[in-house]
Design an enzyme around this catalytic site. Structure first.
Site, PDB file in Angstrom:
ATOM      1  N   LYS A   1      -5.145 -17.722  -0.167  1.00 30.32           N
ATOM      2  CA  LYS A   1      -4.610 -16.412   0.511  1.00 30.32           C
ATOM      3  C   LYS A   1      -3.931 -17.270   1.581  1.00 30.32           C
ATOM      4  O   LYS A   1      -2.844 -16.837   2.232  1.00 30.32           O
ATOM      5  CB  LYS A   1      -5.612 -15.506   1.031  1.00 30.32           C
TER       6      LYS A   1
ATOM      7  N   ALA B   1      -9.671 -15.175   3.686  1.00 30.86           N
ATOM      8  CA  ALA B   1     -11.136 -14.685   3.263  1.00 30.86           C
ATOM      9  C   ALA B   1     -11.068 -13.979   1.904  1.00 30.86           C
ATOM     10  O   ALA B   1      -9.992 -13.343   1.777  1.00 30.86           O
ATOM     11  CB  ALA B   1     -11.816 -14.131   4.286  1.00 30.86           C
ATOM     12  N   ASP B   2     -11.998 -14.238   1.173  1.00 28.74           N
ATOM     13  CA  ASP B   2     -12.014 -13.198  -0.041  1.00 28.74           C
ATOM     14  C   ASP B   2     -13.603 -12.871  -0.432  1.00 28.74           C
ATOM     15  O   ASP B   2     -14.446 -14.133  -0.038  1.00 28.74           O
ATOM     16  CB  ASP B   2     -11.306 -13.954  -1.001  1.00 28.74           C
ATOM     17  N   THR B   3     -13.819 -12.149  -0.866  1.00 32.26           N
ATOM     18  CA  THR B   3     -15.325 -11.769  -1.260  1.00 32.26           C
ATOM     19  C   THR B   3     -15.545 -11.495  -2.693  1.00 32.26           C
ATOM     20  O   THR B   3     -14.606 -10.670  -3.124  1.00 32.26           O
ATOM     21  CB  THR B   3     -15.685 -10.419  -0.229  1.00 32.26           C
TER      22      THR B   3
ATOM     23  N   GLY C   1     -15.783 -16.240   0.696  1.00 32.42           N
ATOM     24  CA  GLY C   1     -15.077 -17.541   0.953  1.00 32.42           C
ATOM     25  C   GLY C   1     -14.215 -17.503   2.442  1.00 32.42           C
ATOM     26  O   GLY C   1     -13.588 -16.584   2.390  1.00 32.42           O
TER      27      GLY C   1
END
Length: 200
Positions: A58, A74-76, A111
């Site tokens: 991203k 960010a990624d969850t 992350g």
């Protein structure tokens, strides 16, 4: 807030929850959501590694058009026994996810990637969340609200999905979508933000 920066900061996420959390730092930033395709998890890949990889994808997609800025990606993901639960594609899939998570303790992993001057810094934060034993009617009712569809694992702890939770161990903000305390520490340690009054 009491932080300052000279950076041009871009948040590479459309999540209103991440926008609200980043705003706590009190430094100016803009939102430019990444449209990069999220790749599936690879065989044997750890959920933490996967979350960091998605956050890097991203951030990279935005940085290409805005070199010289500080891009935060960010990624969850939600993981149970090594299985990753992404955002459900339908209410029916959300029901399946929530049935699997019912009565279980799972990990919510975010992350985060900082990309500046072409250099990456990535980290991940993990929080343990335990669901109550959920009855099918409650699961169906929650899934029907549409709330699960844009959230990893099929629930949002800050919305009605919080009713599914019996216990949380770790950073609540991380479950919402951004471990803002850890992010602030990472930015401070690299001199990208600083406390007001600090000598530069």
């Amino acid at each position: 807030m009491f932080f300052e920066t000279n950076e041009t900061i871009i948040l590479a996420s459309a999540s209103p929850r991440r926008k609200e959390l980043l705003a706590r730092l009190g430094v100016p930033f803009t939102v430019n959501a990444s449209n990069a395709d999220e790749r599936p998890i690879e065989n044997g890949e750890k959920p933490e590694t996967y979350a960091r990889a998605l956050s890097s994808i991203k951030a990279s997609a935005i940085y290409e058009d805005y070199p010289g800025t500080l891009v935060i990606g960010a990624d969850t993901v939600v993981a149970l026994d090594g299985k990753v639960f992404p955002k459900p594609k339908s209410a029916a899939q959300a029901v399946e996810f929530l049935q699997e998570l019912s009565g279980q303790t799972h990990s919510v992993i975010t992350g985060v990637t900082l990309l500046r001057d072409g250099a990456f810094t990535s980290f991940s934060s993990s929080t343990e969340v335990t669901f109550r034993k959920l009855d099918y009617a409650l699961i169906q009712a929650y899934a029907a609200t549409g709330d699960p569809l844009d959230k990893a694992g099929g629930y949002g702890i800050q919305t009605a999905g919080g009713l599914l939770v019996s216990e949380i161990t770790g950073d609540y903000d991380n479950v919402v979508g951004l471990p803002i305390s850890e992010l602030a520490d990472a930015l401070r340690s690299r001199g990208l933000i600083w406390l007001k009054g600090d000598e530069r």
